[in-house]
Design an enzyme around this catalytic site. Structure first.
Site, PDB file in Angstrom:
ATOM      1  N   HIS A   1       0.859  -1.204   0.000  1.00 48.24           N
ATOM      2  CA  HIS A   1       0.000   0.000   0.000  1.00 48.24           C
ATOM      3  C   HIS A   1       0.889   1.245   0.000  1.00 48.24           C
ATOM      4  CE1 HIS A   1      -3.801   2.023   1.823  1.00 48.24           C
ATOM      5  NE2 HIS A   1      -2.971   2.987   1.440  1.00 48.24           N
TER       6      HIS A   1
ATOM      7  N   HIS B   1       1.374   5.403  -1.740  1.00 45.44           N
ATOM      8  CA  HIS B   1       0.928   6.531  -2.572  1.00 45.44           C
ATOM      9  C   HIS B   1       2.168   7.188  -3.155  1.00 45.44           C
ATOM     10  CE1 HIS B   1      -3.162   6.474  -0.783  1.00 45.44           C
ATOM     11  NE2 HIS B   1      -2.516   6.016   0.266  1.00 45.44           N
TER      12      HIS B   1
ATOM     13  N   LYS C   1      -9.511  -0.250  -5.223  1.00 43.89           N
ATOM     14  CA  LYS C   1      -9.455   0.388  -3.910  1.00 43.89           C
ATOM     15  C   LYS C   1     -10.723   1.176  -3.643  1.00 43.89           C
ATOM     16  CE  LYS C   1      -7.694   1.905  -0.080  1.00 43.89           C
ATOM     17  NZ  LYS C   1      -6.653   2.898   0.144  1.00 43.89           N
TER      18      LYS C   1
ATOM     19  N   HIS D   1     -10.458   0.806   2.355  1.00 46.28           N
ATOM     20  CA  HIS D   1     -10.242   1.786   3.407  1.00 46.28           C
ATOM     21  C   HIS D   1     -11.440   1.591   4.331  1.00 46.28           C
ATOM     22  CE1 HIS D   1      -8.729   5.785   4.940  1.00 46.28           C
ATOM     23  NE2 HIS D   1      -9.824   5.550   5.644  1.00 46.28           N
TER      24      HIS D   1
ATOM     25  N   HIS E   1      -4.549  -0.845   6.430  1.00 43.02           N
ATOM     26  CA  HIS E   1      -4.096  -0.054   7.591  1.00 43.02           C
ATOM     27  C   HIS E   1      -4.984  -0.191   8.827  1.00 43.02           C
ATOM     28  CE1 HIS E   1      -6.937   2.616   5.604  1.00 43.02           C
ATOM     29  NE2 HIS E   1      -6.062   3.045   4.717  1.00 43.02           N
TER      30      HIS E   1
ATOM     31  N   ASP F   1       1.372   2.661   3.593  1.00 40.43           N
ATOM     32  CA  ASP F   1       0.514   3.835   3.437  1.00 40.43           C
ATOM     33  C   ASP F   1       1.342   5.118   3.419  1.00 40.43           C
ATOM     34  OD1 ASP F   1      -1.804   5.153   2.894  1.00 40.43           O
ATOM     35  OD2 ASP F   1      -2.613   5.072   4.922  1.00 40.43           O
TER      36      ASP F   1
END
Ligand code: DOR
Ligand code: ZN
Length: 360
Positions: free
Chosen positions: A15, A17, A103, A140, A182, A257
């Site tokens: 995961h 970004h 996602k 999420h 997460h 994350d």
């Protein structure tokens, strides 16, 4: 005897970004220096909602990988109202840009979540297609806005999702592959310990939720670098999360994350959600696992369990870590001059934070 070096298969970040443009160019090398593969989050601006966009994005990422390094970005799609079952089917078998996950962000819960559904339970056609194609749903897992259209307390969002949304989802789609991203709360941990299943229902854990609780987030003032979604939780939650790491479940693994934001958005009147941990993510996991006496569980967590969920073998390359104190003193600076401050930064972190493990 005290362990002072560790050699493990090259880690897998489930995961991350990376953003686009100058931010992507600046942060990608931090990830590729540590991870051989990573699952790339699609909440860019604009969002990645077609295989064609994912393919272009993959190219952009690959062009930012430093020469001499290998890196395989595993692409995902954002579950927006424009995402189509046909495109998901295309992504399931695409040879250049296979899609590894879709996602779901609850509308309004976090960075660029304005394209998401209020609740995953509303996206029936898409979820059915995921169940049929075997592409994992990456969740999420927070309720941000409830069925009455009211915003929930952000400290309760994950608990509500676990108590209500997730059981309904599992019941309606028994074959769906789910990764609960997460996890932070005792409720999520207990749910996973009871229901987690390798290849079917898995969870990722970040370094920051293992390191911090909300006393850190509020120590001396509000700590912008720790502001993220899900929010860091109570001490008891963090302790329970650490305790879970000692058990070495095959369905739990690293998803950093890492979420970079420019200085102007972190130190602002509306602090952006996101912890940028890529410059030290592997080292921080090692630090925590050492603290809790679980270094023997680190390799499975970092390098084996994640690939397994996505149907992949562990990396054949290895990395070496050594026990050595170090600090982060500099931000990452983009080629446009924008500064991005990582967690543990000597000035903007909590102060005097020492990392005990370093990549050799
Ligand atoms: O803190 C977060 N930042 N949580 C998310 O879910 C998204 C991420 C981001 O993209 O900045
Ligand atoms: Zn994320």
């Amino acid at each position: 005897m005290r362990t002072t070096t560790l050699t493990i298969r090259r880690p897998f970040d489930a995961h991350v970004h990376l953003r686009t443009g100058s931010t992507l160019r600046a942060v990608t090398p931090c990830t590729t220096a540590r991870f051989g593969r990573a699952v790339i989050m699609p909440n860019t601006e604009p969002p990645i909602e077609t295989v064609a966009q994912a393919a272009l994005y993959k190219k952009e990422i690959l062009s930012a990988v430093p020469s001499g390094q290998s890196f395989d970005p595993l692409m995902t799609l954002y579950l927006t109202k424009n995402l189509t079952p046909a495109d998901i089917e295309k992504g399931a078998t695409h040879d250049v840009c296979k899609i590894y996950g879709v996602k779901s962000y609850p509308f309004g819960a976090t960075t660029n979540s304005q394209y998401g559904f209020r609740s995953i339970l509303e996206a029936k056609d898409i979820v059915r297609t995921l169940e049929e194609t075997g592409i994992p749903l990456l969740l999420h897992g927070e309720v941000h806005v409830n069925e009455q259209g009211e915003a929930e307390d952000p400290y309760d969002g994950e608990r509500l999702f676990i108590a209500d949304t997730l059981p309904r989802l599992l019941e309606s789609y028994p074959k769906l592959k789910i990764s609960l991203e997460h996890i932070t709360t005792i409720e999520a941990i207990e749910f996973m310990e009871k229901n987690g299943e390798s290849g079917k229902l898995v969870a990722t854990v970040t370094p920051h939720h293992l390191l911090y609780d909300r006393r850190h987030a509020f120590s001396g003032g509000y700590r912008a670098l720790l502001h993220c979604k899900p929010l860091v939780k109570r001490h008891e939650d963090r302790e329970r999360l650490r305790d879970m790491m000692k058990k070495g479940f095959p369905f739990v693994y690293a998803g950093t994350d890492s979420a970079p934001h420019p200085e102007s958005k972190k130190f602002s009147s509306c602090c952006a959600f996101g912890v940028f941990n890529a410059p030290a993510a592997v080292e921080l996991y090692a630090h925590v696992f050492d603290d809790i006496g679980a270094l023997n569980k680190l390799e499975d967590f970092l390098s084996v369990n994640g690939p397994r969920f996505f149907g992949l073998a562990p990396d054949i390359d290895t990395i070496k870590l050594e026990k050595k104190d170090w600090h982060i003193t500099e931000p990452i600076v983009t080629d446009e001059g924008t500064r991005i401050f990582p967690i543990y930064h000597a000035i903007h972190g909590l102060g005097n934070e020492v990392m005990r493990w370093k990549i050799a």
